[in-house]
Design an enzyme around this catalytic site. Sequence first.
Site, PDB file in Angstrom:
ATOM      1  NE  ARG A   1      -3.912   2.017   2.336  1.00  0.00           N
ATOM      2  CZ  ARG A   1      -3.896   2.793   3.432  1.00  0.00           C
ATOM      3  NH1 ARG A   1      -3.178   2.447   4.478  1.00  0.00           N
ATOM      4  NH2 ARG A   1      -4.616   3.881   3.467  1.00  0.00           N
TER       5      ARG A   1
ATOM      6  CG  HIS B   1      -8.129  -4.077  -2.442  1.00  0.00           C
ATOM      7  ND1 HIS B   1      -9.173  -3.228  -2.713  1.00  0.00           N
ATOM      8  CD2 HIS B   1      -7.105  -3.287  -2.027  1.00  0.00           C
ATOM      9  CE1 HIS B   1      -8.789  -1.978  -2.472  1.00  0.00           C
ATOM     10  NE2 HIS B   1      -7.539  -1.984  -2.075  1.00  0.00           N
TER      11      HIS B   1
ATOM     12  CG  HIS C   1      -1.768   5.203  -0.841  1.00  0.00           C
ATOM     13  ND1 HIS C   1      -2.559   5.674   0.170  1.00  0.00           N
ATOM     14  CD2 HIS C   1      -2.541   4.351  -1.557  1.00  0.00           C
ATOM     15  CE1 HIS C   1      -3.772   5.119   0.088  1.00  0.00           C
ATOM     16  NE2 HIS C   1      -3.777   4.308  -0.940  1.00  0.00           N
TER      17      HIS C   1
ATOM     18  CD1 TRP D   1     -11.678  -6.308  -0.511  1.00  0.00           C
ATOM     19  CD2 TRP D   1      -9.791  -5.998   0.654  1.00  0.00           C
ATOM     20  NE1 TRP D   1     -11.488  -4.958  -0.357  1.00  0.00           N
ATOM     21  CE2 TRP D   1     -10.350  -4.735   0.344  1.00  0.00           C
ATOM     22  CE3 TRP D   1      -8.593  -6.043   1.386  1.00  0.00           C
ATOM     23  CZ2 TRP D   1      -9.730  -3.527   0.729  1.00  0.00           C
ATOM     24  CZ3 TRP D   1      -8.004  -4.850   1.771  1.00  0.00           C
ATOM     25  CH2 TRP D   1      -8.564  -3.615   1.449  1.00  0.00           C
TER      26      TRP D   1
HETATM   27 FE1  CCH Z   1      -6.339  -0.339  -1.638  1.00  0.00          FE
HETATM   28  N1  CCH Z   1      -7.314   0.157   0.062  1.00  0.00           N
HETATM   29  N2  CCH Z   1      -7.599   0.835  -2.708  1.00  0.00           N
HETATM   30  N3  CCH Z   1      -5.264  -0.717  -3.323  1.00  0.00           N
HETATM   31  N4  CCH Z   1      -5.009  -1.397  -0.544  1.00  0.00           N
HETATM   32  C1  CCH Z   1      -7.022  -0.294   1.322  1.00  0.00           C
HETATM   33  C2  CCH Z   1      -6.057  -1.201   1.671  1.00  0.00           C
HETATM   34  C3  CCH Z   1      -5.150  -1.750   0.775  1.00  0.00           C
HETATM   35  C4  CCH Z   1      -8.646   1.537  -2.220  1.00  0.00           C
HETATM   36  C5  CCH Z   1      -8.971   1.719  -0.878  1.00  0.00           C
HETATM   37  C6  CCH Z   1      -8.356   1.038   0.150  1.00  0.00           C
HETATM   38  C7  CCH Z   1      -5.550  -0.269  -4.575  1.00  0.00           C
HETATM   39  C8  CCH Z   1      -6.714   0.402  -4.955  1.00  0.00           C
HETATM   40  C9  CCH Z   1      -7.633   0.920  -4.076  1.00  0.00           C
HETATM   41  C10 CCH Z   1      -3.942  -2.108  -1.053  1.00  0.00           C
HETATM   42  C11 CCH Z   1      -3.423  -2.017  -2.326  1.00  0.00           C
HETATM   43  C12 CCH Z   1      -4.049  -1.347  -3.374  1.00  0.00           C
HETATM   44  C13 CCH Z   1      -7.906   0.324   2.253  1.00  0.00           C
HETATM   45  C14 CCH Z   1      -7.905   0.093   3.735  1.00  0.00           C
HETATM   46  C15 CCH Z   1      -8.741   1.140   1.536  1.00  0.00           C
HETATM   47  C16 CCH Z   1      -9.870   1.995   2.078  1.00  0.00           C
HETATM   48  C17 CCH Z   1      -6.801   0.905   4.428  1.00  0.00           C
HETATM   49  C18 CCH Z   1      -6.751   0.612   5.899  1.00  0.00           C
HETATM   50  O1  CCH Z   1      -7.773   0.821   6.569  1.00  0.00           O
HETATM   51  O2  CCH Z   1      -5.696   0.151   6.378  1.00  0.00           O
HETATM   52  C19 CCH Z   1      -9.410   2.095  -3.308  1.00  0.00           C
HETATM   53  C20 CCH Z   1     -10.660   2.954  -3.193  1.00  0.00           C
HETATM   54  C21 CCH Z   1      -8.795   1.714  -4.449  1.00  0.00           C
HETATM   55  C22 CCH Z   1      -9.285   2.035  -5.812  1.00  0.00           C
HETATM   56  O3  CCH Z   1      -8.831   1.481  -6.789  1.00  0.00           O
HETATM   57  C23 CCH Z   1      -4.454  -0.576  -5.450  1.00  0.00           C
HETATM   58  C24 CCH Z   1      -4.385  -0.194  -6.933  1.00  0.00           C
HETATM   59  C25 CCH Z   1      -3.518  -1.246  -4.699  1.00  0.00           C
HETATM   60  C26 CCH Z   1      -2.160  -1.778  -5.108  1.00  0.00           C
HETATM   61  C27 CCH Z   1      -1.847  -2.142  -6.335  1.00  0.00           C
HETATM   62  C28 CCH Z   1      -3.408  -2.979  -0.022  1.00  0.00           C
HETATM   63  C29 CCH Z   1      -2.271  -3.977  -0.180  1.00  0.00           C
HETATM   64  C30 CCH Z   1      -4.179  -2.755   1.131  1.00  0.00           C
HETATM   65  C31 CCH Z   1      -4.047  -3.444   2.482  1.00  0.00           C
HETATM   66  C32 CCH Z   1      -3.178  -2.639   3.402  1.00  0.00           C
HETATM   67  C33 CCH Z   1      -3.018  -3.253   4.774  1.00  0.00           C
HETATM   68  O4  CCH Z   1      -2.491  -2.552   5.633  1.00  0.00           O
HETATM   69  O5  CCH Z   1      -3.373  -4.405   4.997  1.00  0.00           O
END
Ligand code: CCH
Length: 278
Positions: A43, A171, A47, A187
């Site tokens: 993440r 995700h 970002h 997820w």
């Molecule tokens: Fe995401 N993501 N993401 N995401 N994401 C969150 C967590 C992860 C969106 C929203 C969220 C991508 C695209 C999107 C990861 C990778 C990617 C969370 C929870 C939200 C909300 C954060 C929390 O509470 O910790 C949205 C909207 C989009 C739209 O497309 C993309 C692209 C990627 C990478 C290629 C990962 C990995 C996580 C998990 C992080 C963790 O701490 O477990």
Amino acid sequence: GPPALVTSKPSTPGDYAAVRQSIAALLDDGDYDDGSYGPVLVRLAWHASGTYAKKDGSGGSNGATMRFAPECEWGANAGLAVARKLLEPVKAAHPWISYADLWTLAGVVAIEEMGGPTIPWRAGRSDAPDGSKIVPDGRLPDAKQGAKHLREVFGRMGFDDKDIVALSGAHTLGRCHTDRSGFSGPWTNAPTTFSNLYFQELLNNKWVVKKWDGPLQYEDTKSQSLMMLPSDLALLSDRSFKKYVTQYAKDEEAFFKDFAVAFSKLLELGVPFPAKSA
Ligand code: CCH
């Protein structure tokens, strides 16, 4: 976790294999989340990169401007201090690597260590001296929105529908944290393994509105322990997106291949690599 033992080994400038080793050594920690820092490192890489705008070349992983306010304080980046802090001993052991290269490489190593595809990665990012090049807040996607928003955000970076669905497959990793995004839960039931399970869960479950005090999110009717964001469900309700969801649910190899290409491209957006010689 106690990462000091591996990362204390000094390395020669340019020895990215040594950096990879240091990153890999600190991923597992039984006391953190589902036992791995891999998801939050992915993440961070995303970002750091996902602020890019093709039209003027602003944003992107180059500069590592998330070290500075206000970017480190954006709501979208809540929780990523965990990932940035985790990597400090790696930076200390390999001071010649830029934060911008380190953060993107950490995402790549995490995916590979969690069983995902090999992601093409090259060095070449440098660190901005301050936050003067931070772009306006609001460029990262909003989980409350749908297909139109996803196309705007990812289109701004130069990605098409296939790329959007492939990248969303990340995700399959990690979870939402109420104290970070407000959302809650994973997820998939294998959040520290990179696979196509996200697409299978998305397609094969019935998703209903979760009854709780938090923001609108969905839960599966069978186990009620998995979640989807409104933006995740947009991949089902949009016909063009759904075509790729169906393909990736059936064909993990196709997902791995398309993800590796799109994630590598994401991490390189706006990075001034020297022109390839013929
Ligand atoms: Fe995401 N993501 N993401 N995401 N994401 C969150 C967590 C992860 C969106 C929203 C969220 C991508 C695209 C999107 C990861 C990778 C990617 C969370 C929870 C939200 C909300 C954060 C929390 O509470 O910790 C949205 C909207 C989009 C739209 O497309 C993309 C692209 C990627 C990478 C290629 C990962 C990995 C996580 C998990 C992080 C963790 O701490 O477990």
